[in-house]
Design a protein around this motif. Structure first.
Motif, mmCIF file in Angstrom:
data_model
loop_
_atom_site.group_PDB
_atom_site.id
_atom_site.type_symbol
_atom_site.label_atom_id
_atom_site.label_comp_id
_atom_site.label_asym_id
_atom_site.label_seq_id
_atom_site.Cartn_x
_atom_site.Cartn_y
_atom_site.Cartn_z
ATOM 1 N N CYS A 161 16.029 6.807 3.711
ATOM 2 C CA CYS A 161 17.023 5.537 4.140
ATOM 3 C C CYS A 161 15.995 4.280 4.005
ATOM 4 N N MET B 98 15.826 -0.563 8.673
ATOM 5 C CA MET B 98 17.068 -0.338 9.203
ATOM 6 C C MET B 98 16.697 -0.104 10.764
ATOM 7 N N TYR C 152 20.413 3.103 14.910
ATOM 8 C CA TYR C 152 21.883 3.478 14.922
ATOM 9 C C TYR C 152 22.573 3.688 13.270
ATOM 10 N N GLU C 153 22.097 2.689 12.739
ATOM 11 C CA GLU C 153 22.388 2.765 11.069
ATOM 12 C C GLU C 153 22.022 3.839 10.337
ATOM 13 N N LYS D 176 24.166 6.844 11.575
ATOM 14 C CA LYS D 176 25.500 6.748 10.850
ATOM 15 C C LYS D 176 25.469 7.635 9.545
ATOM 16 N N TYR E 227 13.763 -2.414 14.752
ATOM 17 C CA TYR E 227 14.074 -1.959 13.119
ATOM 18 C C TYR E 227 12.885 -1.173 12.982
#
Length: 100
Positions: free
Chosen positions: A13, A19, A22-23, A26, A67
């Motif tokens: 990711c 990121m 939480y992102e 998801k 982040y």
């Protein structure tokens, strides 16, 4: 097995963009049922192992978020995990093809 997969997915990711947790959570929960703490535990471990760095982004519009960014060591780890995953995938498929 899920534990190692979560590490691989988190690193993947973060390969192309920073990121927040939480992102990432998801994205993972779209296909794998995990609780939110699983992602946080893995992120903490990845930071401790120097595969990721964490920084806080200050914003007037949004809540300040932590982040995560992949490091060069993290990219090496990602490549290693991808190679392990591909070998595992091929081996299991060969086994399944030979059954019955």
């Amino acid at each position: 097995m899920k534990k190692g997969i979560i590490e691989l997915i988190i690193l993947k990711c973060l390969k192309n963009k920073d990121m927040y947790a939480y992102e990432i959570n998801k994205i993972i929960n779209k296909t794998i049922d995990t609780n939110e703490s699983t992602v946080y535990v893995n992120l903490k471990k990845l930071v401790e192992n120097k595969y990721l760095i964490m920084y806080q982004k200050n914003s007037l519009v949004e809540i300040n978020r932590k982040y995560y960014q992949i490091t060069s060591l993290g990219m090496q780890r990602l490549n290693s995990l991808l190679e392990e995953w591909n070998n595992f995938y091929l081996t299991v498929n060969q086994l399944l093809d030979n059954i019955l």
